[in-house]
Design a protein around this motif. Structure first.
Motif, PDB file in Angstrom:
ATOM      1  N   PRO A  69       0.910  -1.885   0.328  1.00  0.00           N
ATOM      2  CA  PRO A  69       0.410  -0.057  -0.140  1.00  0.00           C
ATOM      3  C   PRO A  69       0.737   1.020   0.063  1.00  0.00           C
ATOM      4  O   PRO A  69       0.301   2.393  -0.412  1.00  0.00           O
ATOM      5  N   ASN A 111      -5.496  -0.269  -0.335  1.00  0.00           N
ATOM      6  CA  ASN A 111      -5.380  -0.247   1.384  1.00  0.00           C
ATOM      7  C   ASN A 111      -6.835  -0.612   1.935  1.00  0.00           C
ATOM      8  O   ASN A 111      -7.282  -0.272   3.284  1.00  0.00           O
ATOM      9  N   LEU A 112      -7.921  -1.097   0.889  1.00  0.00           N
ATOM     10  CA  LEU A 112      -9.388  -1.546   2.300  1.00  0.00           C
ATOM     11  C   LEU A 112      -8.833  -2.449   2.489  1.00  0.00           C
ATOM     12  O   LEU A 112      -8.793  -3.927   3.604  1.00  0.00           O
ATOM     13  N   GLY A 113      -7.922  -3.190   1.518  1.00  0.00           N
ATOM     14  CA  GLY A 113      -7.633  -4.513   0.928  1.00  0.00           C
ATOM     15  C   GLY A 113      -6.410  -4.775   2.332  1.00  0.00           C
ATOM     16  O   GLY A 113      -6.167  -6.292   3.185  1.00  0.00           O
ATOM     17  N   ILE A 172      -7.365   3.158  -2.848  1.00  0.00           N
ATOM     18  CA  ILE A 172      -8.068   3.556  -1.906  1.00  0.00           C
ATOM     19  C   ILE A 172      -8.629   1.721  -1.938  1.00  0.00           C
ATOM     20  O   ILE A 172      -8.502   1.443  -0.855  1.00  0.00           O
ATOM     21  N   VAL A 173      -8.582   0.672  -2.472  1.00  0.00           N
ATOM     22  CA  VAL A 173      -8.916  -0.439  -2.833  1.00  0.00           C
ATOM     23  C   VAL A 173      -7.381  -1.537  -1.986  1.00  0.00           C
ATOM     24  O   VAL A 173      -7.650  -1.969  -1.852  1.00  0.00           O
ATOM     25  N   GLY A 184      -5.037  -2.614   4.644  1.00  0.00           N
ATOM     26  CA  GLY A 184      -3.854  -1.442   5.047  1.00  0.00           C
ATOM     27  C   GLY A 184      -2.543  -1.053   5.143  1.00  0.00           C
ATOM     28  O   GLY A 184      -1.715  -1.802   4.421  1.00  0.00           O
TER      29      GLY A 184
END
Length: 109
Positions: free
Chosen positions: A57, A101-103, A98-99, A105
């Motif tokens: 990330p 980081n959602l996956g 964003i994806v 962190g």
């Protein structure tokens, strides 16, 4: 603090990339020195940030914001054209970060 280091890494990377454009093929000394120094400093700051953040990330954030920063800098400093497809690409890059980081962190551990 790691996010501040990452922000510095991004700022120096964008500066180095824009200096590369201004260096005219690395034929102008001032911008050429800025290219080398900017990338070196950027990598040092990113390496420091990676001591407490996940590499995937962080690299996504660094490269995405660097890409968008270089795009914006090219428009502002070098009068490069803005096209709808280019803007769409920038939006896709941000959505990808964003994806990621959602996956997973960005905190290590």
């Amino acid at each position: 603090m790691p996010y501040v280091l990452l922000a510095f890494a991004i700022a120096f990377e964008v500066t180095a990339t824009l200096a590369m454009r201004a260096s005219e093929g690395m034929s102008r000394l001032g911008p050429s020195v800025l290219v080398v120094a900017g990338y070196l400093i950027s990598f040092v700051f990113m390496a420091k940030a990676l001591t407490s953040l996940n590499v995937g990330p962080v690299y996504a954030i660094w490269s995405a914001l660097g890409t968008i920063g270089a795009f914006a800098g090219g428009v502002v400093l070098f009068d490069e054209q803005v096209r709808p497809l280019t803007i769409a690409g920038a939006v896709i890059i941000v959505l990808g970060v964003i994806v990621m980081n959602l996956g997973g962190g960005v905190s290590r551990g």
